[in-house]
Write an enzyme that holds these catalytic residues in place. Sequence first.
Site, PDB file in Angstrom:
ATOM      1  N   LYS A 124       0.862  -1.190   0.000  1.00 27.90           N
ATOM      2  CA  LYS A 124       0.000   0.000   0.000  1.00 27.90           C
ATOM      3  C   LYS A 124       0.889   1.228   0.000  1.00 27.90           C
ATOM      4  CE  LYS A 124      -4.407   0.973   0.205  1.00 27.90           C
ATOM      5  NZ  LYS A 124      -5.574   0.155  -0.195  1.00 27.90           N
ATOM      6  N   ASP A 164      -6.982   4.242  -4.569  1.00 28.18           N
ATOM      7  CA  ASP A 164      -7.669   4.093  -3.287  1.00 28.18           C
ATOM      8  C   ASP A 164      -8.315   5.466  -3.059  1.00 28.18           C
ATOM      9  OD1 ASP A 164      -7.672   2.083  -0.777  1.00 28.18           O
ATOM     10  OD2 ASP A 164      -7.507   4.091   0.043  1.00 28.18           O
TER      11      ASP A 164
HETATM   12  O1  2IT Z   1      -8.070  -1.493  -0.798  1.00 30.56           O
HETATM   13  C1  2IT Z   1      -7.964  -2.013  -1.940  1.00 30.56           C
HETATM   14  O2  2IT Z   1      -8.060  -3.219  -2.108  1.00 30.56           O
HETATM   15  C2  2IT Z   1      -7.714  -1.112  -3.060  1.00 30.56           C
HETATM   16  N1  2IT Z   1      -7.624   0.094  -2.864  1.00 30.56           N
HETATM   17  C3  2IT Z   1      -7.521  -1.669  -4.442  1.00 30.56           C
HETATM   18  C4  2IT Z   1      -6.126  -2.163  -4.622  1.00 30.56           C
HETATM   19  C5  2IT Z   1      -5.780  -2.594  -6.014  1.00 30.56           C
HETATM   20  O3  2IT Z   1      -4.590  -2.917  -6.203  1.00 30.56           O
HETATM   21  O4  2IT Z   1      -6.627  -2.629  -6.900  1.00 30.56           O
END
Ligand code: 2IT
Length: 445
Positions: A124, A164
């Site tokens: 993340k 996100d």
């Molecule tokens: O919290 C999540 O799963 C997302 N923001 C999507 C992450 C993604 O790599 O599509």
Amino acid sequence: MNVDKILNNLEKKHPGEVEYLQAVREVLESIEEVYNENPQFESANIIERIIEPDRVIMFKVPWVDDEGNVKVNLGYRVQFNNAIGPYKGGLRFHPSVNLSILKFLGFEQIFKNALTTLPMGGGKGGSDFDPKGKSNAEVMRFCQSFMLELWKYIGPETDVPAGDIGVGGREIGYLYGMYKRLKGDHTGVLTGKGSNWGGSLIRPEATGFGAIYFVQEMLAARKETIKGKTISISGFGNVAWGAALKATELGGKVVTISGPDGYVYDPDGISGKKIDYMLELRSSNQDIVKPYSYVFEGAEFHAGKKPWEVKVDIALPCATQNELNGQDAARLLENSVMMVAEVSNMGCTPDAVETFIRNSIMFAPGKAVNAGGVATSGLEMTQNAMKMRWNQQEVDGRLHEIMKNIHEQCCRNGKQADGYIDYVKGANIAGFLKVANSMLDMGVI
Ligand code: 2IT
């Protein structure tokens, strides 16, 4: 395993990182039993290895606003665990972003991604940059400066970021453009791309659609359907939009959305052009929902309040972490709520979760319910690697299958003696076992 001791040690190393510690505690408490039954985990010290990220990359992001002022934000990428695939997870741009929040999100992402059945590790990132009120040009310059640092650490087989909160199609475009220029490669290094340049169909809808497919499965387990159910939704962004769209299509009645300014209650139901209007609200970049009540007659705006005081059958937190607390849970219970499904990551506080489970309310955690977003990112990576593009039906069909599969994994690992399905336990155990066993296979790395 002594959860309190592990958490105390972790807190000493990372004082004040409350969201991260909260997320770790939830997982450890869920897996304690399974862990103790499998001594090979302890001898490989899997717990200490899984609760710390592989690495944290932190950098400054200087940029120039429209008035010529030089601004500096912080940028991060937390590469948490790549036992089952390249690091994968979104980027969040919001003033609340700090290391604790990104570590909690990265940690959750490991298990969520494992549940999708696709080969993706957990990561993340993001920044404390506030897109609210910024011009397009400012957002572009910020994204370019952010990528000028991040590009060194990511790649289609290494780490694949996505969106996100605060990072949607526009931001992914600017970020991808800069990556492409720096690297000279047109590879699928980000997901959530535009559909003209490698993005997957259904990716914008996927988190919300997937969540409703999951809710359908939960209801089916109790011989119920979504038709005719009243639903409260918080938030008004991409996830809330997708959930409202699919819930309405299946005959549910969505009666709330919310923003930092309060919530809107629309007793007639938020459907059709009212759902389209959510996109307008979002693109206004003001982060408020009040204008909805000027546009649509019969809708009430409740300033500074959360939607959990409205009597509904199903509550769907779709905004952000810890947005539904113990008091909200008690209120929902008084109003005979039948199900709460977290669509946001860790949308409920631990006391709210405990309240639901103690009262045998159907409850499922974000890492299961919202996994359709990252799963469809995985499908985007597959299409990019094959240099092919699936049609809408193909992607939606795969998404639906994946959500059914996640639901099955939760039931298999979370069914209690009295028949109640503890989805928190189920999701954490299924995700953990896949990652921990993979780590065992690869030795001490
Ligand atoms: O919290 C999540 O799963 C997302 N923001 C999507 C992450 C993604 O790599 O599509």
